[in-house]
Scaffold this motif. Structure first.
Motif, PDB file in Angstrom:
ATOM      1  N   VAL A  61       0.845  -1.206   0.000  1.00 42.20           N
ATOM      2  CA  VAL A  61       0.000   0.000   0.000  1.00 42.20           C
ATOM      3  C   VAL A  61       0.874   1.246   0.000  1.00 42.20           C
ATOM      4  CG1 VAL A  61      -1.680   1.325   1.348  1.00 42.20           C
ATOM      5  CG2 VAL A  61      -1.972  -1.146   1.068  1.00 42.20           C
ATOM      6  N   ALA A  62       1.931   1.230   0.819  1.00 44.49           N
ATOM      7  CA  ALA A  62       2.833   2.387   0.874  1.00 44.49           C
ATOM      8  C   ALA A  62       3.472   2.642  -0.482  1.00 44.49           C
ATOM      9  CB  ALA A  62       3.911   2.157   1.939  1.00 44.49           C
ATOM     10  N   MET A  63       3.894   1.592  -1.156  1.00 47.72           N
ATOM     11  CA  MET A  63       4.556   1.753  -2.449  1.00 47.72           C
ATOM     12  C   MET A  63       3.569   2.219  -3.521  1.00 47.72           C
ATOM     13  SD  MET A  63       7.199  -1.501  -2.274  1.00 47.72           S
ATOM     14  CE  MET A  63       8.353  -0.920  -3.512  1.00 47.72           C
ATOM     15  N   ALA A  64       2.329   1.720  -3.446  1.00 49.56           N
ATOM     16  CA  ALA A  64       1.309   2.191  -4.394  1.00 49.56           C
ATOM     17  C   ALA A  64       1.040   3.682  -4.188  1.00 49.56           C
ATOM     18  CB  ALA A  64       0.030   1.378  -4.226  1.00 49.56           C
ATOM     19  N   ARG A  65       1.008   4.118  -2.936  1.00 50.26           N
ATOM     20  CA  ARG A  65       0.820   5.541  -2.655  1.00 50.26           C
ATOM     21  C   ARG A  65       2.009   6.354  -3.157  1.00 50.26           C
ATOM     22  NH1 ARG A  65      -1.561   5.556   3.616  1.00 50.26           N
ATOM     23  NH2 ARG A  65      -3.556   4.533   3.142  1.00 50.26           N
ATOM     24  N   ALA A  66       3.210   5.816  -2.960  1.00 48.99           N
ATOM     25  CA  ALA A  66       4.400   6.521  -3.429  1.00 48.99           C
ATOM     26  C   ALA A  66       4.406   6.647  -4.951  1.00 48.99           C
ATOM     27  CB  ALA A  66       5.655   5.802  -2.953  1.00 48.99           C
ATOM     28  N   TYR A 125      -5.357   1.744  -0.096  1.00 50.72           N
ATOM     29  CA  TYR A 125      -5.935   1.640   1.239  1.00 50.72           C
ATOM     30  C   TYR A 125      -5.679   0.234   1.796  1.00 50.72           C
ATOM     31  CZ  TYR A 125      -8.610   5.358  -1.063  1.00 50.72           C
ATOM     32  OH  TYR A 125      -8.977   6.458  -1.793  1.00 50.72           O
ATOM     33  N   VAL A 126      -5.745   0.142   3.120  1.00 46.72           N
ATOM     34  CA  VAL A 126      -5.674  -1.150   3.799  1.00 46.72           C
ATOM     35  C   VAL A 126      -7.082  -1.570   4.209  1.00 46.72           C
ATOM     36  CG1 VAL A 126      -4.787  -2.416   5.792  1.00 46.72           C
ATOM     37  CG2 VAL A 126      -3.343  -0.747   4.641  1.00 46.72           C
ATOM     38  N   GLY A 127      -7.374  -2.839   4.058  1.00 47.57           N
ATOM     39  CA  GLY A 127      -8.575  -3.433   4.628  1.00 47.57           C
ATOM     40  C   GLY A 127      -8.169  -4.516   5.605  1.00 47.57           C
ATOM     41  N   VAL A 184      -6.536  -0.928  -4.066  1.00 44.09           N
ATOM     42  CA  VAL A 184      -5.914   0.140  -4.851  1.00 44.09           C
ATOM     43  C   VAL A 184      -6.881   0.562  -5.949  1.00 44.09           C
ATOM     44  CG1 VAL A 184      -3.912   0.858  -6.202  1.00 44.09           C
ATOM     45  CG2 VAL A 184      -3.646  -0.875  -4.403  1.00 44.09           C
ATOM     46  N   ASN A 185      -7.060   1.856  -6.079  1.00 46.90           N
ATOM     47  CA  ASN A 185      -7.913   2.375  -7.134  1.00 46.90           C
ATOM     48  C   ASN A 185      -7.111   2.418  -8.433  1.00 46.90           C
ATOM     49  OD1 ASN A 185      -9.254   4.717  -8.792  1.00 46.90           O
ATOM     50  ND2 ASN A 185     -10.759   4.054  -7.263  1.00 46.90           N
ATOM     51  N   VAL A 186      -7.468   1.557  -9.363  1.00 48.64           N
ATOM     52  CA  VAL A 186      -6.762   1.431 -10.641  1.00 48.64           C
ATOM     53  C   VAL A 186      -7.674   1.940 -11.748  1.00 48.64           C
ATOM     54  CG1 VAL A 186      -5.541  -0.114 -12.202  1.00 48.64           C
ATOM     55  CG2 VAL A 186      -5.569  -0.604  -9.750  1.00 48.64           C
ATOM     56  N   ASP A 187      -7.284   3.054 -12.344  1.00 45.99           N
ATOM     57  CA  ASP A 187      -8.069   3.645 -13.436  1.00 45.99           C
ATOM     58  C   ASP A 187      -9.525   3.849 -13.040  1.00 45.99           C
ATOM     59  OD1 ASP A 187      -5.815   3.683 -15.120  1.00 45.99           O
ATOM     60  OD2 ASP A 187      -6.185   1.600 -15.717  1.00 45.99           O
ATOM     61  N   GLY A 188      -9.724   4.337 -11.798  1.00 44.46           N
ATOM     62  CA  GLY A 188     -11.056   4.685 -11.340  1.00 44.46           C
ATOM     63  C   GLY A 188     -11.845   3.571 -10.700  1.00 44.46           C
ATOM     64  N   LYS A 189     -11.270   2.370 -10.572  1.00 42.09           N
ATOM     65  CA  LYS A 189     -11.985   1.240  -9.988  1.00 42.09           C
ATOM     66  C   LYS A 189     -11.149   0.609  -8.890  1.00 42.09           C
ATOM     67  CE  LYS A 189     -13.914  -3.300 -11.102  1.00 42.09           C
ATOM     68  NZ  LYS A 189     -14.055  -4.361 -12.148  1.00 42.09           N
ATOM     69  N   ASP A 190     -11.774   0.325  -7.733  1.00 46.54           N
ATOM     70  CA  ASP A 190     -11.073  -0.342  -6.638  1.00 46.54           C
ATOM     71  C   ASP A 190     -10.793  -1.799  -6.986  1.00 46.54           C
ATOM     72  OD1 ASP A 190     -10.934   1.877  -5.049  1.00 46.54           O
ATOM     73  OD2 ASP A 190     -12.546   1.301  -3.682  1.00 46.54           O
ATOM     74  N   GLU A 191      -9.529  -2.175  -6.886  1.00 42.50           N
ATOM     75  CA  GLU A 191      -9.118  -3.556  -7.107  1.00 42.50           C
ATOM     76  C   GLU A 191      -8.514  -4.107  -5.821  1.00 42.50           C
ATOM     77  OE1 GLU A 191      -9.846  -5.088  -9.739  1.00 42.50           O
ATOM     78  OE2 GLU A 191     -10.087  -3.585 -11.325  1.00 42.50           O
ATOM     79  N   PHE A 192      -8.635  -5.426  -5.619  1.00 38.11           N
ATOM     80  CA  PHE A 192      -8.217  -6.060  -4.372  1.00 38.11           C
ATOM     81  C   PHE A 192      -6.953  -6.891  -4.606  1.00 38.11           C
ATOM     82  CE2 PHE A 192     -12.584  -4.992  -3.864  1.00 38.11           C
ATOM     83  CZ  PHE A 192     -12.740  -4.690  -2.526  1.00 38.11           C
TER      84      PHE A 192
END
Length: 676
Positions: free
Chosen positions: A366-371, A377-379, A406-414
């Motif tokens: 999650v940290a790397m995706a934010r970077a 986000y964490v669930g 992670v929101n990928v191109d406007g859609k939350d993916e798990f």
């Protein structure tokens, strides 16, 4: 959910497993057994039971920071003697509270009334070790236990003076219980919650599932001076059946009789989850960052021109290469210091070490995706291999594992990077179709994780064999695993060496196919390539049929030769629950010599259960071979009890079809396959 608002209390939330053994009592003398107890050889309600509880008592005294347990158990069979070996789990934290078990006493009473006291010394055994926590077990064995003995023991579990823990009464166990008594005397001190940002707890709440007629009693003693009257909770139960034990059942801890108490600062589930979730999310963000080390690593990994999906795939691959200590081992504080490493405080520390536990690796992803400039986000979810999330039970302790969103191109993916070898953009089955909490912009929200389609998990089994004139066959067997079955074998590979993995794979295939064959694993392909099918190649040689005169009877689908009925019982009181939906496809081709010919093949057939399961078997032949193809599709994982008769009927028809045979005839004197 019930509440008592008078008491101003709070619970120190411990590892949920602790609830399974915190059973208490304080008693000055042992119980004198009755003549009926000494002579009993069975319990009519549970014929063949290995043992029964004659009496259990659990007492929780908050003022003494103590749980007490008293157990009387009757051994009825040889297997019941295993109950003489007692293991009492408890937690040991590197910082904060400590828990001890002491005052262990016990004795064995033979059917003739002879008493043998326990004089041994219990020892401590390490059960599990994680960051800052060790799960320990106090182990002892009652002396000279035989069939017909009564086992009696008691002990106390003590907390530090500044900690309080509300009891959890798990009333059903694997054994029948004749009688049991539970008592809790809570403190009247105002306590501070560790689950919701230090909010003062103002009430006791509970959830309960009780046998018919059982009543949880709540009384209050008269007030004395400035102090309010002591509250007391009592429960008496009798003739409690053993916890149900069936194959393919939901996590049993979600269905057994129990009362779960907890201290709470809130009067409703919505208030609790909103505030506890806010506190949890704040702690997560503090740990996640990202910090400078993570940000620098991401700059080296991704390109500005990469799409969001390309960035995430590179980050996911980098995280997957780290040492996941849930599958290897935790490193001690001394080891960390010897390497110049300080305490783990954030995801920078995880990246620097190149190792972490499952939750830490998920947080790092999650940290790397934010970077990388993405919303991540964490669930946190309940592991549905263990239990099911219960919103009315106001405790964060029921939430087990972190996943990433992670929101990928406007859609939350798990994503499930903390589950080693879990494919990109998928969840391990125990984290799918479950519930929990998740971070959202500005706070937290409820979380329902998606399920995987049945096309995600596949097992493909192929046997290409050649028969000789004696009826023996040899050739190759190829097992291909995709999705959840592949993940299971890949994670198994992490806890042993190559030879042990090959041995388990060989044993697994041997358990499926006719007995007596010589099976060897020749290769395991794509073991660490988590986004590719896992392929196991084997050599097969041996007899597969039985000869009767000039006929040779061969199982049509060799992979189903040893199948037992999935649902042998006509009635069932518990829903049917599979781990995951899947596709299972078999192809068996056997070439035979000119001295054999086909007398009969199973007729091709197809059947289904509603829209949730489909089965088909097809057969075809040439003058010197036959081929059997079997397809089984399971599209749903949960079936209600009222659906059970039809579901069982479907499986019975399918399994009967699986047991049909190919009949070959020979012009030779007699087919004599080896082993017959």
């Amino acid at each position: 959910m019930n509440q008592t608002s008078r008491c101003r209390l709070f619970c120190f939330s411990l590892f949920s497993a602790l609830a399974l053994f915190t059973t208490p009592l304080t008693r000055a003398q042992w119980t004198v057994p009755t003549a009926e107890e000494l002579s009993m050889t069975s319990q009519p309600e549970v014929p063949g039971a290995p043992a029964v509880y004659l009496f259990r008592e659990e007492t929780t005294e908050d003022k003494l920071h103590m749980f007490s347990t008293y157990v009387r158990l009757k051994v009825l069979t040889e297997r019941g003697k295993e109950n003489a070996n007692v293991e009492l789990d408890y937690m040991h934290y590197s910082e904060g509270s400590s828990i001890i078990i002491d005052n262990i006493e016990g004795r064995t009473i033979h059917p003739d009334g002879t008493i043998i006291p326990f004089t041994g010394k219990p020892y401590d055994k390490l059960v599990q070790k994680t960051q800052g926590l060790r799960v320990m077990s106090k182990v002892f064995t009652l002396p000279d236990v035989e069939v017909g003995s009564i086992i009696e023991y008691r002990y106390k579990l003590r907390l530090d003076d500044n900690w309080f823990m509300a009891p959890k009464w798990f009333i059903q166990s694997p054994l029948y219980t004749r009688k049991a008594h539970y008592t809790w005397r809570p403190t009247d001190k105002q306590l501070i919650s560790n689950e919701d940002d230090g909010a003062p707890s103002t009430s006791i709440s509970w959830t309960k599932i009780l046998p018919a007629g059982a009543q949880l009693k709540q009384t209050q003693l008269p007030a004395t001076g400035l102090s309010g009257g002591q509250y007391i909770f009592d429960l008496d139960v009798h003739d409690v059946p053993p916890a149900p034990e069936e194959d393919y059942m939901p996590p049993i801890s979600s269905f057994t009789y129990r009362v779960l108490f907890y201290y709470s600062a809130y009067r409703s589930p919505d208030d609790f989850w909103k505030n506890a979730g806010k506190h949890w999310a704040k702690l997560q963000d503090k740990f996640i960052g990202p910090g400078p080390a993570v940000s620098a690593a991401v700059r080296d990994l991704v390109l500005p021109t990469d799409t969001q999906d390309q960035k995430l795939r590179k980050i996911y691959a980098a995280v997957m290469r780290l040492d996941n200590t849930n599958y290897t081992r935790e490193h001690s504080t001394a080891e960390e210091k010897s390497q110049g490493l300080k305490e783990v405080r954030n995801t920078d520390d995880i990246w620097t070490r190149k190792r972490g536990n499952n939750d830490q690796i998920t947080d790092l992803f999650v940290a790397m995706a934010r970077a990388a400039g993405m919303k991540a986000y964490v669930g946190v979810v309940t592991n549905r291999d263990r239990s099911l999330f219960y919103r009315a039970y106001l405790s964060m302790s029921q939430l087990d594992d972190d996943i990433a969103i992670v929101n990928v191109d406007g859609k939350d993916e798990f994503f499930d990077p903390g589950s080693r070898y879990c494919p990109y953009q998928h969840l391990e089955w125990k984290h799918s179709q479950t519930s929990g909490l998740r971070q959202v912009d500005g706070g937290t929200g409820s979380l329902e994780t998606p399920g995987e389609p049945y096309t995600y998990s596949k097992i493909l089994r192929i046997a290409d064999l050649t028969m000789d004139e004696h009826g023996e066959v040899s050739g190759i067997v190829k097992m291909t695993y995709v999705g959840s079955p592949a993940l299971q074998w890949r994670q198994r590979a992490l806890i042993g060496d190559d030879e042990s993995l090959k041995r388990e794979l060989r044993n697994h295939v041997e358990s499926l196919m006719p007995a007596g064959a010589d099976i060897k694993v020749t290769s395991i392909d794509k073991l660490e390539d988590y986004d590719q099918p896992l392929v196991v190649n084997l050599q097969f040689k041996g007899a597969i049929g039985s000869a009767t005169g000039k006929r040779l009877l061969v199982p049509a689908d060799l992979f189903e030769a040893n199948t037992k009925p999935t649902f042998p019982h006509e009635k069932r009181d518990i829903p049917v629950y599979f781990s995951y939906a899947l596709i299972n496809q078999d192809a068996v081709r056997i070439k035979f010599p000119p001295s054999f010919s086909i007398e009969s093949l199973p007729a091709s057939d197809k059947m289904s259960f509603q829209k949730f399961a489909v089965y088909s078997l097809n057969s075809e032949s040439t003058p010197n071979s036959f081929t059997i193809r079997r397809d089984y599709f399971l599209g749903e994982i949960y079936y209600k009890t009222e659906e059970y008769p039809e579901l069982r009927g479907f499986y019975s028809k399918m399994e009967n079809k699986d047991q049909e045979t190919v009949i070959l005839t020979t012009t030779a004197n007699k087919a004599t396959p080896a082993g017959n």
